[in-house]
Write a protein that holds these residues in place. Structure first.
Motif, PDB file in Angstrom:
ATOM      1  N   VAL A 179      -5.568   1.996  -7.676  1.00 21.91           N
ATOM      2  CA  VAL A 179      -4.189   1.994  -8.172  1.00 21.91           C
ATOM      3  C   VAL A 179      -3.725   3.420  -8.432  1.00 21.91           C
ATOM      4  CG1 VAL A 179      -2.690   1.258 -10.061  1.00 21.91           C
ATOM      5  CG2 VAL A 179      -4.470  -0.284  -9.204  1.00 21.91           C
ATOM      6  N   TYR A 180      -2.557   3.752  -7.931  1.00 21.00           N
ATOM      7  CA  TYR A 180      -1.925   5.055  -8.174  1.00 21.00           C
ATOM      8  C   TYR A 180      -0.660   4.815  -8.994  1.00 21.00           C
ATOM      9  CZ  TYR A 180      -4.946   6.609  -4.328  1.00 21.00           C
ATOM     10  OH  TYR A 180      -6.027   6.880  -3.519  1.00 21.00           O
ATOM     11  N   SER A 181      -0.707   5.151 -10.277  1.00 19.28           N
ATOM     12  CA  SER A 181       0.444   4.925 -11.146  1.00 19.28           C
ATOM     13  C   SER A 181       1.065   6.254 -11.570  1.00 19.28           C
ATOM     14  CB  SER A 181       0.041   4.116 -12.387  1.00 19.28           C
ATOM     15  OG  SER A 181      -0.970   4.769 -13.120  1.00 19.28           O
ATOM     16  N   ASP A 182       2.367   6.245 -11.710  1.00 18.55           N
ATOM     17  CA  ASP A 182       3.116   7.441 -12.104  1.00 18.55           C
ATOM     18  C   ASP A 182       2.794   7.784 -13.553  1.00 18.55           C
ATOM     19  OD1 ASP A 182       5.324   9.077 -13.176  1.00 18.55           O
ATOM     20  OD2 ASP A 182       6.290   8.697 -11.251  1.00 18.55           O
ATOM     21  N   PRO A 183       2.330   9.012 -13.844  1.00 10.94           N
ATOM     22  CA  PRO A 183       1.967   9.375 -15.216  1.00 10.94           C
ATOM     23  C   PRO A 183       3.137   9.337 -16.195  1.00 10.94           C
ATOM     24  CG  PRO A 183       1.106  10.979 -13.637  1.00 10.94           C
ATOM     25  CD  PRO A 183       2.072  10.107 -12.896  1.00 10.94           C
ATOM     26  N   LYS A 184       4.367   9.441 -15.682  1.00 20.24           N
ATOM     27  CA  LYS A 184       5.539   9.460 -16.558  1.00 20.24           C
ATOM     28  C   LYS A 184       6.080   8.058 -16.812  1.00 20.24           C
ATOM     29  CE  LYS A 184       7.015  14.128 -15.229  1.00 20.24           C
ATOM     30  NZ  LYS A 184       8.108  14.950 -14.614  1.00 20.24           N
ATOM     31  N   THR A 185       6.222   7.266 -15.769  1.00 18.01           N
ATOM     32  CA  THR A 185       6.814   5.937 -15.926  1.00 18.01           C
ATOM     33  C   THR A 185       5.767   4.844 -16.095  1.00 18.01           C
ATOM     34  OG1 THR A 185       6.817   5.466 -13.542  1.00 18.01           O
ATOM     35  CG2 THR A 185       8.719   6.655 -14.449  1.00 18.01           C
ATOM     36  N   ASN A 186       4.533   5.131 -15.671  1.00 15.84           N
ATOM     37  CA  ASN A 186       3.426   4.160 -15.656  1.00 15.84           C
ATOM     38  C   ASN A 186       3.654   3.017 -14.667  1.00 15.84           C
ATOM     39  OD1 ASN A 186       1.753   5.411 -17.689  1.00 15.84           O
ATOM     40  ND2 ASN A 186       3.292   4.752 -19.170  1.00 15.84           N
ATOM     41  N   LEU A 187       4.674   3.139 -13.806  1.00 17.74           N
ATOM     42  CA  LEU A 187       4.865   2.167 -12.741  1.00 17.74           C
ATOM     43  C   LEU A 187       3.926   2.483 -11.583  1.00 17.74           C
ATOM     44  CD1 LEU A 187       8.774   1.872 -12.648  1.00 17.74           C
ATOM     45  CD2 LEU A 187       7.144   0.342 -13.772  1.00 17.74           C
ATOM     46  N   ILE A 188       3.543   1.467 -10.838  1.00 16.58           N
ATOM     47  CA  ILE A 188       2.611   1.634  -9.724  1.00 16.58           C
ATOM     48  C   ILE A 188       3.397   1.967  -8.456  1.00 16.58           C
ATOM     49  CG2 ILE A 188       0.922   0.473  -8.264  1.00 16.58           C
ATOM     50  CD1 ILE A 188       0.238  -1.292 -10.709  1.00 16.58           C
ATOM     51  N   ASP A 189       3.099   3.123  -7.860  1.00 14.07           N
ATOM     52  CA  ASP A 189       3.745   3.509  -6.606  1.00 14.07           C
ATOM     53  C   ASP A 189       2.949   3.022  -5.394  1.00 14.07           C
ATOM     54  OD1 ASP A 189       5.784   4.694  -7.959  1.00 14.07           O
ATOM     55  OD2 ASP A 189       5.335   6.752  -7.353  1.00 14.07           O
ATOM     56  N   TYR A 190       1.606   3.131  -5.474  1.00 15.11           N
ATOM     57  CA  TYR A 190       0.763   2.746  -4.345  1.00 15.11           C
ATOM     58  C   TYR A 190      -0.493   2.043  -4.836  1.00 15.11           C
ATOM     59  CZ  TYR A 190       3.585   6.189  -1.792  1.00 15.11           C
ATOM     60  OH  TYR A 190       4.621   6.889  -1.252  1.00 15.11           O
ATOM     61  N   VAL A 191      -1.009   1.170  -3.980  1.00 13.98           N
ATOM     62  CA  VAL A 191      -2.305   0.532  -4.216  1.00 13.98           C
ATOM     63  C   VAL A 191      -3.070   0.525  -2.891  1.00 13.98           C
ATOM     64  CG1 VAL A 191      -3.555  -1.535  -4.934  1.00 13.98           C
ATOM     65  CG2 VAL A 191      -1.380  -0.965  -6.025  1.00 13.98           C
ATOM     66  N   ALA A 192      -4.212   1.194  -2.834  1.00 11.18           N
ATOM     67  CA  ALA A 192      -5.092   1.116  -1.667  1.00 11.18           C
ATOM     68  C   ALA A 192      -6.000  -0.093  -1.847  1.00 11.18           C
ATOM     69  CB  ALA A 192      -5.907   2.387  -1.526  1.00 11.18           C
ATOM     70  N   TYR A 193      -6.415  -0.709  -0.742  1.00 16.07           N
ATOM     71  CA  TYR A 193      -7.187  -1.944  -0.886  1.00 16.07           C
ATOM     72  C   TYR A 193      -7.924  -2.280   0.404  1.00 16.07           C
ATOM     73  CZ  TYR A 193      -3.335  -4.004   1.787  1.00 16.07           C
ATOM     74  OH  TYR A 193      -2.419  -4.283   2.762  1.00 16.07           O
ATOM     75  N   ILE A 194      -8.899  -3.173   0.278  1.00 15.57           N
ATOM     76  CA  ILE A 194      -9.527  -3.786   1.447  1.00 15.57           C
ATOM     77  C   ILE A 194      -9.405  -5.302   1.303  1.00 15.57           C
ATOM     78  CG2 ILE A 194     -11.155  -1.891   1.812  1.00 15.57           C
ATOM     79  CD1 ILE A 194     -13.354  -3.811   0.676  1.00 15.57           C
ATOM     80  N   VAL A 195      -9.378  -5.984   2.437  1.00 15.27           N
ATOM     81  CA  VAL A 195      -9.302  -7.446   2.460  1.00 15.27           C
ATOM     82  C   VAL A 195     -10.559  -7.971   3.148  1.00 15.27           C
ATOM     83  CG1 VAL A 195      -8.056  -9.454   3.322  1.00 15.27           C
ATOM     84  CG2 VAL A 195      -6.792  -7.460   2.493  1.00 15.27           C
ATOM     85  N   THR A 196     -11.365  -8.729   2.417  1.00 17.17           N
ATOM     86  CA  THR A 196     -12.621  -9.231   2.967  1.00 17.17           C
ATOM     87  C   THR A 196     -12.551 -10.700   3.384  1.00 17.17           C
ATOM     88  OG1 THR A 196     -13.433  -9.762   0.741  1.00 17.17           O
ATOM     89  CG2 THR A 196     -13.988  -7.589   1.629  1.00 17.17           C
ATOM     90  N   VAL A 197     -11.370 -11.318   3.280  1.00 18.15           N
ATOM     91  CA  VAL A 197     -11.223 -12.702   3.727  1.00 18.15           C
ATOM     92  C   VAL A 197     -11.444 -12.758   5.239  1.00 18.15           C
ATOM     93  CG1 VAL A 197      -9.631 -14.632   3.974  1.00 18.15           C
ATOM     94  CG2 VAL A 197      -9.649 -13.303   1.865  1.00 18.15           C
ATOM     95  N   ASN A 198     -12.327 -13.624   5.681  1.00 18.42           N
ATOM     96  CA  ASN A 198     -12.637 -13.829   7.098  1.00 18.42           C
ATOM     97  C   ASN A 198     -13.288 -12.620   7.765  1.00 18.42           C
ATOM     98  OD1 ASN A 198     -11.439 -16.436   6.994  1.00 18.42           O
ATOM     99  ND2 ASN A 198      -9.421 -15.556   7.392  1.00 18.42           N
ATOM    100  N   LYS A 199     -13.835 -11.691   6.976  1.00 24.37           N
ATOM    101  CA  LYS A 199     -14.552 -10.551   7.563  1.00 24.37           C
ATOM    102  C   LYS A 199     -15.580 -10.033   6.558  1.00 24.37           C
ATOM    103  CE  LYS A 199     -10.790  -8.037   8.078  1.00 24.37           C
ATOM    104  NZ  LYS A 199      -9.878  -6.908   8.404  1.00 24.37           N
TER     105      LYS A 199
END
Length: 270
Positions: A179-199
C-alpha cells in the motif's frame, strides 16, 4: 439577638464561604485533567489512520454501497455492471448489463446459467469488491502488516506497508499487497499486488500488478475513488505500462431489502 451579634455572625459565615471557595479553586486544576483521550491524542496505527481518512465508522453505519462500474483491459470491456455490496462485505451481487449476474454469500459464490465467463465467477465476486472496499478492510481478521517505510513511486514519496495474510484466510491467502498512502491526506494512491487465484504463487509473483486510485468524490462525506488504473509493476522499477482501467459512473449508499441477496433459483454454485 442584638444587631451587633447578627452582624458578627454574618461576617463569620461570609468568611467561611470565602475560605471554602478558595480551597475549592485550589483543587480545580486537578479535576480538569481529562480522563479520556481526545481524538487528536489517540495512538492510531498506520492502518487505522488510513481508515480514519476514509471515514470507516461512517462507512459501516450504512447498509450497502451500490456502484455502476465498467472495467476494461487491453481496450476490451471486461465487466460492465451494477455492483451492490453490504458495507461489511459479507454479501454482494454483480448484475451485468447483459442480464447475467453473480452473487456471493460469505464463502459461497453463485452465478446465473447465462454468465459468459463462468470460470472467473469467484474472481469477479471478490476481487472488485475488495478493490472498492479495500480502505475499510485493512484490519480484517487474518491480515498481517509490516512496519511503515518511506517509498518512492511515480516521483512521489509515500508511506508504504506490505500486507500478507494468515493461512486459510479467504480464497487466496498467498496474495500480498503493498500500500502506498499519501503522508498528508492518508488516502491510498496506489496498491501493488499479486493474484494467486487459478495460478501458483511463483507464477503470480512473476507477474505483479498495481492499481492506482484517483478522482476521489465525496459520497455522504466519504471519499470514493471513481477512476482506477491497472499497471504492470515491479519492486525495482515501480509502475510500468497501463494495462486496464475502471470507471465508477455512479456511487451511492443504499438500504437493501431483507431478501436482496437471496440466491435466485437455478443459479449455479461455483
Amino acid at each position: 439577638m442584638s444587631t451587633i451579634l447578627k452582624s458578627s455572625l454574618v461576617c463569620f459565615l461570609l468568611l467561611v464561604i470565602s475560605t471554602s471557595c478558595k480551597e475549592e479553586n485550589k483543587a480545580t486544576p486537578e479535576l480538569e485533567t481529562p480522563v479520556i483521550e481526545s481524538v487528536a491524542e489517540k495512538k492510531l496505527s498506520a492502518t487505522e489512520t488510513i481508515e480514519e481518512a476514509y471515514k470507516k465508522d461512517n462507512f459501516l453505519s450504512h447498509d450497502a454501497i451500490e456502484v455502476d462500474m465498467v472495467i476494461s483491459f487491453g481496450g476490451n470491456v471486461r465487466l460492465d455492471a451494477k455492483m451492490t455490496y453490504l458495507t461489511n462485505s459479507t454479501k454482494g451481487k454483480i448484475e451485468l448489463k447483459d442480464g447475467s449476474s453473480i452473487y456471493y454469500d460469505g464463502a459461497k459464490v453463485f452465478h446465473s446459467a447465462d454468465l459468459k465467463n463462468a470460470k472467473a465467477a469467484r474472481f469477479d465476486a471478490y476481487t472488485w469488491m475488495y478493490f472498492l472496499l479495500f480502505p475499510n478492510k485493512l484490519n480484517d481478521q487474518g491480515t498481517i502488516w509490516s512496519d511503515v517505510e518511506s517509498a518512492e513511486l511515480n516521483n512521489k514519496t509515500y508511506n508504504s506497508q506490505r500486507l500478507t495474510f494468515k493461512a486459510n484466510t479467504g480464497d487466496a491467502p498467498d496474495d500480498w499487497y503493498i500500500v502506498y498512502s499519501d503522508p498528508k491526506t492518508n488516502l491510498i494512491d496506489y496498491v501493488a499486488y499479486i493474484v494467486t487465484v487459478n495460478k501458483s504463487t511463483e507464477a503470480a509473483e512473476a507477474d505483479p500488478h498495481a492499481i492506482g486510485y484517483s478522482n476521489f468524490k465525496m459520497i455522504d462525506g466519504i471519499p470514493v475513488a471513481h477512476n482506477w488504473e491497472f499497471y504492470e509493476w515491479s519492486s525495482t522499477n515501480g509502475l510500468g505500462k497501463v494495462i486496464g482501467d475502471a470507471t465508477i459512473r455512479s456511487a451511492k449508499f443504499v438500504k437493501t431489502a431483507p431478501n436482496a441477496f437471496d440466491i435466485p433459483k437455478g443459479f449455479i454454485e461455483k
